[in-house]
Design an enzyme around this catalytic site. Structure first.
Site, PDB file in Angstrom:
ATOM      1  N   ASP A  21       0.851  -1.200   0.000  1.00 43.48           N
ATOM      2  CA  ASP A  21       0.000   0.000   0.000  1.00 43.48           C
ATOM      3  C   ASP A  21       0.885   1.248   0.000  1.00 43.48           C
ATOM      4  OD1 ASP A  21      -1.919   1.960   0.390  1.00 43.48           O
ATOM      5  OD2 ASP A  21      -2.125   1.533   2.538  1.00 43.48           O
ATOM      6  N   ASP A  25      -4.101   3.948   2.719  1.00 43.23           N
ATOM      7  CA  ASP A  25      -5.539   3.719   2.883  1.00 43.23           C
ATOM      8  C   ASP A  25      -5.852   2.293   3.319  1.00 43.23           C
ATOM      9  OD1 ASP A  25      -5.059   2.287   0.572  1.00 43.23           O
ATOM     10  OD2 ASP A  25      -6.618   3.257  -0.628  1.00 43.23           O
ATOM     11  N   ASP A  49      -1.897  -1.279  -3.761  1.00 43.40           N
ATOM     12  CA  ASP A  49      -2.172  -0.565  -5.005  1.00 43.40           C
ATOM     13  C   ASP A  49      -1.005  -0.736  -5.979  1.00 43.40           C
ATOM     14  OD1 ASP A  49      -0.191   1.353  -4.053  1.00 43.40           O
ATOM     15  OD2 ASP A  49      -1.796   2.213  -2.824  1.00 43.40           O
ATOM     16  N   ASP A  61      -4.793 -10.397 -15.390  1.00 44.61           N
ATOM     17  CA  ASP A  61      -5.908 -11.303 -15.133  1.00 44.61           C
ATOM     18  C   ASP A  61      -7.135 -10.764 -15.864  1.00 44.61           C
ATOM     19  OD1 ASP A  61      -7.329 -13.381 -13.883  1.00 44.61           O
ATOM     20  OD2 ASP A  61      -6.235 -13.071 -12.016  1.00 44.61           O
ATOM     21  N   ASP A  81      -9.577 -16.083 -16.287  1.00 40.74           N
ATOM     22  CA  ASP A  81     -10.319 -16.623 -15.159  1.00 40.74           C
ATOM     23  C   ASP A  81     -11.450 -17.539 -15.638  1.00 40.74           C
ATOM     24  OD1 ASP A  81     -10.723 -16.245 -12.140  1.00 40.74           O
ATOM     25  OD2 ASP A  81     -12.724 -15.806 -12.910  1.00 40.74           O
ATOM     26  N   GLU A 105      -7.426 -20.610 -16.660  1.00 39.95           N
ATOM     27  CA  GLU A 105      -7.870 -21.245 -15.415  1.00 39.95           C
ATOM     28  C   GLU A 105      -9.072 -22.110 -15.751  1.00 39.95           C
ATOM     29  OE1 GLU A 105      -9.356 -20.111 -10.908  1.00 39.95           O
ATOM     30  OE2 GLU A 105     -10.226 -19.117 -12.650  1.00 39.95           O
ATOM     31  N   HIS A 139      -4.430 -16.963  -5.027  1.00 41.24           N
ATOM     32  CA  HIS A 139      -5.365 -16.111  -4.286  1.00 41.24           C
ATOM     33  C   HIS A 139      -6.646 -16.832  -3.890  1.00 41.24           C
ATOM     34  CE1 HIS A 139      -6.791 -16.036  -8.404  1.00 41.24           C
ATOM     35  NE2 HIS A 139      -7.951 -15.586  -7.973  1.00 41.24           N
ATOM     36  N   ASP A 140      -6.892 -18.029  -4.452  1.00 44.36           N
ATOM     37  CA  ASP A 140      -8.093 -18.796  -4.138  1.00 44.36           C
ATOM     38  C   ASP A 140      -7.817 -20.009  -3.260  1.00 44.36           C
ATOM     39  OD1 ASP A 140      -9.943 -17.227  -5.490  1.00 44.36           O
ATOM     40  OD2 ASP A 140      -9.684 -18.294  -7.389  1.00 44.36           O
TER      41      ASP A 140
END
Length: 588
Positions: free
Chosen positions: A34, A38, A42, A111, A219, A278, A351-352
């Site tokens: 970051d 915030d 990013d 992605d 995806d 994917e 990430h999954d």
């Protein structure tokens, strides 16, 4: 001991695509770095860490979605494919990211999510505005079941269950029809039967190539072709829903669509780009067709067979013990199946998926680093393109979530609600979520031992793992015995030894429940890879151990290397070793 292919007897083929010897690093931008305090990662935060990625040695950086989005599914619900969400930055930041990667000799894969959009995408806003809107057919709209009233229980067009719990159909009160969403209700599925949809997708992808990206990770791309007419799925016991996956997994036009996408977007750029599909539920045979260069569809697929072995097929949160022989059988089957045609993607987590150390290794402090290094060694020495998920190279672990309020992931929150409504014990649900929740992969990257792990100066959007005080990049990047340093070494092996990228694969000891053993061979160069997936010291009964007695130890995850005189006959807890056989003299 079946030989996978005759690749070992062929000289190295310099025409092999560059990505066969490459290593990919996945960045989940929300949780990486970051820059503005915030609490959300990013693009400028990512840009600030490019030297770190270059130092690790990776060739490609895959960045999860950064597009404009309502963030119902953390960016996988896209409302504008050609702009950056202000949460992550600007298009100018993307341009700087591309330039920074290229300057360091790395490539950018983005992605793309084209099975569905956000319900706030202008295409869907138009589509739902009236029954006769020109974009009505851009999505899957259906009236209620014949003889039933819209909104009545069971009136949905099919009985399919959503990946995020509940039905796959949402009633739109304005038009009285239902729209299909395989995932969240805010992620309506695009209708790829409509050639205008396909043309719009191809134009968008070409726009990104013109901007300088080097490829696409697509995806759930094998869900874009639905079987017509849409029909009910087999009932899922204990639920009011059916399994619709046979109706949309690798549907009847999927090869046509992917070949068309390749022809309209990738053709002419094959030597520089990389495309990854994917594909949940894909079989070895299907993957071979998708990735066969002659098919001109995708370069490689992500398959999920090996990450489905520790839970029931119909419910990822219904966990069960993982048997090592099952894992070896699965990964070995894919090595054999894609040996002559096609290509493997290699991964433990993303990430999954929950953290690899906590799932396949040991997050016991005594063995965490050893098992993290073992996982790197075993995976990267397979044939295929390895993927490193952010923090994996540090040995990051699952988070000790204590209550449902700690979770942010829509899949986890929805599962908790439905399970509790069904009468499942709260602690049982939480235990499953601690083990399998996607939020385990999404806790902030652990850069140092400061209160927020160096991720942000603000309040992180998801709690930092308390073990960041011991597990962080600052403590590892200059430590030659660290997990980070070990990842550097296994990545370097793939770059330097053609046998790692291109050699054949032979599984050894397939029925051993603790030892993972295999050989790799190319043009007289042969490697033996051994891994002990247990906390005990084991004897290794190799069928041809004598021929490895004089082998060179290339890599070991213990700081002192393998004990002298033991060779490949004994393994300490969570030990991984790579041996290189004496070079054979080539025939003239």
């Amino acid at each position: 001991m079946e030989r996978v292919s005759d690749a070992a007897d062929r000289p190295e083929d310099r025409s092999d695509p560059w990505w066969r010897s490459a290593v990919v690093y996945q960045v989940y931008p929300r949780s990486f770095a970051d820059s503005d305090g915030d609490g959300v990662g990013d693009l400028r935060g990512l840009i600030s860490k490019l030297d770190y990625l270059h130092r690790l040695g990776v060739d490609v950086v895959w960045v999860s979605p950064f597009y404009r989005s309502p963030m119902d599914d953390n960016g996988y619900d896209i409302s504008d494919y050609q702009d950056v969400d202000p949460l992550f930055g600007t298009l100018a930041d993307i341009d700087e990211l591309i330039a920074g990667l290229h300057e360091r000799g790395m490539k950018l894969v983005i992605d793309v999510v084209v099975n569905h959009t956000s319900d706030e995408h202008p295409w869907f806003v138009e589509s739902r505005s009236s029954l006769d809107n020109p974009k009505r057919d851009w999505y899957w709209w259906h009236p209620p079941r014949e003889g039933m009233t819209a909104g009545a229980p069971g009136a949905e067009p099919t009985n399919w269950r959503s990946f995020f719990s509940g039905p796959t159909w949402e009633l739109d009160p304005q038009t009285g029809e239902y729209y299909l969403h395989l995932f969240s209700r805010k992620q309506p599925d695009l209708n790829w039967e409509n050639h205008q949809v396909r043309r719009a997708v191809y134009e968008m992808l070409r726009w990104w190539l013109d901007r300088g990206v080097d490829g696409f990770r697509m995806d759930v791309i094998n869900m874009i072709s639905k079987r017509l007419p849409l029909e009910d799925g087999r009932p899922v016991p204990g639920t009011p829903y059916g399994d619709g996956s046979p109706e949309y997994i690798c549907g009847p036009r999927i090869h046509e669509y992917l070949h068309e996408l390749h022809s309209n977007v990738v053709a002419g750029h094959e030597s520089t780009l990389i495309t990854v599909g994917e594909m949940p539920g894909v079989t070895v045979e299907e993957a071979r067709e998708f990735t066969d260069p002659a098919s001109a569809e995708v370069d490689m697929v992500f398959q999920f067979e090996h990450v489905g072995l520790d839970h029931e097929p119909s419910n990822k949160f219904d966990v069960r013990p993982l048997r090592m022989r099952d894992l070896k059988a699965s990964l070995g089957r894919w090595q054999v199946g894609l040996a002559e045609r096609g290509w493997n993607s290699l991964y433990w987590n993303n990430h999954d998926q929950p953290r690899a150390v906590s799932r396949f290794g040991s997050d016991d402090p005594k063995y965490r680093e050893l098992s993290a290094k073992l996982l790197a060694t075993v995976l990267h020495l397979h044939r295929g393109t390895p993927y490193v998920y952010q923090g994996e190279e540090l040995g990051m672990t699952n988070h000790p979530f204590s209550a449902i309020a700690d979770f942010q992931d829509i899949e986890s929150v929805n599962y908790h609600r439905h399970a509790i409504e069904a009468g499942v014990d709260e602690e049982h649900v939480l235990a499953a979520l601690r083990y399998m929740s996607r939020d385990n992969a999404r806790t902030p990257m652990q850069w140092d031992d400061t209160p927020n792990a160096g991720f942000t100066t603000g309040t992180p959007w998801l709690a930092v793992n308390p073990n960041h005080r011991e597990i962080n990049a600052a403590a590892q990047v200059d430590d030659p015995s660290s997990v980070f340093a070990h990842y550097q070494r296994v990545i370097r092996l793939r770059h330097e030894l053609p046998v790692v990228a291109l050699g054949d694969f032979t599984m050894l000891l397939p029925d051993d429940d603790h030892v993972y053993a295999f050989t790799r061979r190319l043009a007289g160069d042969e490697l033996l890879v051994l891994g002990n997936f247990s906390s005990g010291t084991l004897s290794v009964d190799l069928p041809d151990a004598a021929r490895w007695s004089d082998a060179e130890l290339l890599l070991c995850n213990y700081p002192d290397g393998a004990p002298e005189g033991t060779g490949p006959t004994s393994l300490r807890p969570w030990e991984a070793c790579v041996y290189r056989a004496p070079q054979r003299r080539q025939a003239p």
